[in-house]
Design an enzyme around this catalytic site. Structure first.
Site, PDB file in Angstrom:
ATOM      1  CG  HIS A 213      12.750 138.493  16.528  1.00  0.00           C
ATOM      2  ND1 HIS A 213      13.821 139.332  16.721  1.00  0.00           N
ATOM      3  CD2 HIS A 213      13.085 137.318  17.094  1.00  0.00           C
ATOM      4  CE1 HIS A 213      14.773 138.666  17.359  1.00  0.00           C
ATOM      5  NE2 HIS A 213      14.357 137.449  17.606  1.00  0.00           N
TER       6      HIS A 213
HETATM    7  C1  UD1 Z   1      14.305 132.293  16.606  1.00  0.00           C
HETATM    8  C2  UD1 Z   1      15.018 132.105  17.938  1.00  0.00           C
HETATM    9  C3  UD1 Z   1      15.404 133.466  18.523  1.00  0.00           C
HETATM   10  C4  UD1 Z   1      16.198 134.283  17.521  1.00  0.00           C
HETATM   11  C5  UD1 Z   1      15.381 134.385  16.239  1.00  0.00           C
HETATM   12  C6  UD1 Z   1      16.129 135.182  15.171  1.00  0.00           C
HETATM   13  C7  UD1 Z   1      14.360 130.160  19.294  1.00  0.00           C
HETATM   14  C8  UD1 Z   1      13.639 129.750  20.519  1.00  0.00           C
HETATM   15  N1  UD1 Z   1      14.177 131.436  18.927  1.00  0.00           N
HETATM   16  O1  UD1 Z   1      13.064 132.954  16.870  1.00  0.00           O
HETATM   17  O2  UD1 Z   1      16.210 133.275  19.674  1.00  0.00           O
HETATM   18  O3  UD1 Z   1      16.436 135.570  18.048  1.00  0.00           O
HETATM   19  O4  UD1 Z   1      15.131 133.059  15.748  1.00  0.00           O
HETATM   20  O5  UD1 Z   1      15.327 135.332  14.043  1.00  0.00           O
HETATM   21  O6  UD1 Z   1      15.036 129.374  18.696  1.00  0.00           O
HETATM   22  N2  UD1 Z   1       9.387 131.734   9.928  1.00  0.00           N
HETATM   23  C9  UD1 Z   1       9.414 131.933   8.564  1.00  0.00           C
HETATM   24  N3  UD1 Z   1      10.586 131.696   7.907  1.00  0.00           N
HETATM   25  C10 UD1 Z   1      11.683 131.262   8.539  1.00  0.00           C
HETATM   26  C11 UD1 Z   1      11.640 131.059   9.930  1.00  0.00           C
HETATM   27  C12 UD1 Z   1      10.490 131.300  10.611  1.00  0.00           C
HETATM   28  O7  UD1 Z   1       8.438 132.325   7.967  1.00  0.00           O
HETATM   29  O8  UD1 Z   1      12.714 131.061   7.883  1.00  0.00           O
HETATM   30  C13 UD1 Z   1       8.153 132.023  10.666  1.00  0.00           C
HETATM   31  C14 UD1 Z   1       7.374 130.778  10.982  1.00  0.00           C
HETATM   32  O9  UD1 Z   1       6.042 131.046  10.782  1.00  0.00           O
HETATM   33  C15 UD1 Z   1       7.659 130.533  12.447  1.00  0.00           C
HETATM   34  C16 UD1 Z   1       7.947 131.920  12.991  1.00  0.00           C
HETATM   35  O10 UD1 Z   1       8.498 132.648  11.898  1.00  0.00           O
HETATM   36  O11 UD1 Z   1       6.581 129.916  13.084  1.00  0.00           O
HETATM   37  C17 UD1 Z   1       8.922 131.900  14.135  1.00  0.00           C
HETATM   38  O12 UD1 Z   1      10.123 131.186  13.783  1.00  0.00           O
HETATM   39  P1  UD1 Z   1      10.995 130.384  14.885  1.00  0.00           P
HETATM   40  O13 UD1 Z   1      12.243 129.860  14.266  1.00  0.00           O
HETATM   41  O14 UD1 Z   1      10.138 129.403  15.578  1.00  0.00           O
HETATM   42  O15 UD1 Z   1      11.347 131.460  15.959  1.00  0.00           O
HETATM   43  P2  UD1 Z   1      11.883 132.949  15.790  1.00  0.00           P
HETATM   44  O16 UD1 Z   1      10.828 133.854  16.269  1.00  0.00           O
HETATM   45  O17 UD1 Z   1      12.448 133.195  14.420  1.00  0.00           O
END
Ligand code: UD1
Length: 371
Positions: A213
């Site tokens: 991811h």
């Molecule tokens: C975040 C953390 C990363 C961790 C990861 C574990 C930061 C900078 N990054 O990255 O260190 O390893 O979590 O998963 O904080 N989304 C969903 N559902 C959710 C959450 C996210 O659909 O519950 C989608 C959204 O479209 C979002 C994308 O995933 O834009 C990324 O989510 P985000 O929390 O921004 O970062 P992660 O890649 O999950």
């Protein structure tokens, strides 16, 4: 030992994203038994929904959060700013005695900034990790959080050394161990009976597990195409179970890569903690870019290939089962590992299931000194 105070100390445990939940759970359970402590769970909502959040609260036997900020997804600035705005209001209403942030996600950074600016004591659990790669959002978060924290709780010797090199006073640093291993040990009986592999019609050791991811892997179209090809090639050697992260799914779908149609790959949604750990316990090999999984595989002695140029967890390579790889050599490394006997590995000191107890002792000491 008693902490002398007429009122319990309010301790905010900040959890925002999936890797945080297994780090606050053991501490919450340990603090709840202490008469002097009132642990409150603050869920920022960075991760949300059944798969990424709710199922972890159920598995880890956590109550509903005391405060849910509901910030959701967004750019780094949006997400960080939204957490700060919402969390500051809570701290202004009833300031806690201590804020504990874990790991390196945006929610941890945002709450650390709020606490530090309001003059509230701040502890960082999992302090001192460094990849020395400032292109990683988490590295920036780690550096800032550790600069702000009053108490830096580490889980390995290299973290202590990193902090010392950066000039952090030795008195602020305490090696408490790896709190994730507390969650693993707390739930071990339930993990061992879960047998998630049966849902995929597989036996133990008949499959490998992949989780990817990181923005550096999945935000780039050409890398995504290489990842799909790699998983397909591996799928011809061994069944590959791939619980796909929402970021990876979204990026694959918008790049016209159908993750459901990679031959040999058993795709599923992100799994609850217990089910995922059951797959991990019984797999032959892991290919990942996660931080936590590098540690869990080292603890369990399971071979792990980490698809990254660096790791902030070098102890998993020097002592453990981890090895870095890239998109050019990953297939070869996976094949080599599948054909070799299991590597011998050591478990780092204090990765033993007793980290929450050491943190509680440390808190008693800090609060006793302060009263
Ligand atoms: C975040 C953390 C990363 C961790 C990861 C574990 C930061 C900078 N990054 O990255 O260190 O390893 O979590 O998963 O904080 N989304 C969903 N559902 C959710 C959450 C996210 O659909 O519950 C989608 C959204 O479209 C979002 C994308 O995933 O834009 C990324 O989510 P985000 O929390 O921004 O970062 P992660 O890649 O999950």
């Amino acid at each position: 030992m008693q902490v002398s105070a007429s009122e319990p100390r309010i301790i905010h445990l900040i959890a925002g994203a999936r890797p945080n939940f297994m780090k606050i759970a053991p501490l919450f359970h340990a603090l709840r038994k202490e008469a002097w402590a009132r642990p409150l769970i603050i869920h920022t909502g960075q991760h949300y929904g059944a798969n990424m959040s709710d199922s972890f609260f159920t598995d880890l036997e956590l109550p509903q959060p005391d405060f849910s900020l509901g910030v959701g997804s967004g750019t780094h600035a949006e997400q960080t700013a939204r957490v700060m705005l919402a969390y500051e209001k809570i701290c202004l209403q009833e300031p806690p005695h201590l804020v504990v942030v874990v790991g390196d996600v945006n929610s941890s950074l945002a709450c650390a900034l709020v606490a530090a600016k309001l003059g509230i004591q701040l502890a960082h659990l999992e302090a001192g990790l460094r990849s020395f790669d400032r292109a990683m959002p988490e590295e920036l978060n780690r550096i800032v959080i550790d600069t702000l924290a009053d108490w830096l709780w580490t889980h390995c010797a290299d973290a202590d050394q990193n902090l010392a090199r950066e000039g952090v006073e030795a008195a602020k640093i305490k090696r408490v161990g790896n709190i994730m291993i507390d969650s693993l040990e707390m739930l071990r009986p339930k993990i061992e009976t879960a047998e998630t592999h049966l849902e995929f019609k597989l036996k133990p050791q008949e499959y490998m597990l992949a989780t990817l991811h990181r923005p550096s892997n999945v935000d780039d179209l050409s890398n995504l195409q290489k990842i799909a090809k790699l998983l397909g090639e591996l799928g011809r050697k061994i069944a590959v179970i791939f619980p796909i992260h929402p970021r990876t799914r979204k990026n694959m779908e918008s790049s016209n890569i159908d993750p459901n149609r990679i031959e040999g790959v058993l795709l599923c949604d992100p799994l609850p903690y217990r089910k995922f750990m059951s797959l991990l316990f019984n797999c032959k090999l892991v290919l990942t870019d996660s931080g936590g999984i590098q540690e869990e595989t080292t603890y369990l002695g399971i071979p792990c290939l980490t698809l990254r140029e660096n790791t902030e967890r070098p102890v998993t390579i020097t002592l453990g089962t981890n090895r870095l790889c890239n998109l050019e050599n990953a297939f070869q490394f996976c094949c080599q590992t599948l054909e070799s006997p299991r590597p011998s590995a050591k478990v780092p000191e204090f990765w033993d299931g007793n980290t929450a107890a050491r943190v509680v002792l440390e808190l008693r000491r800090l609060f006793s000194n302060a009263s």
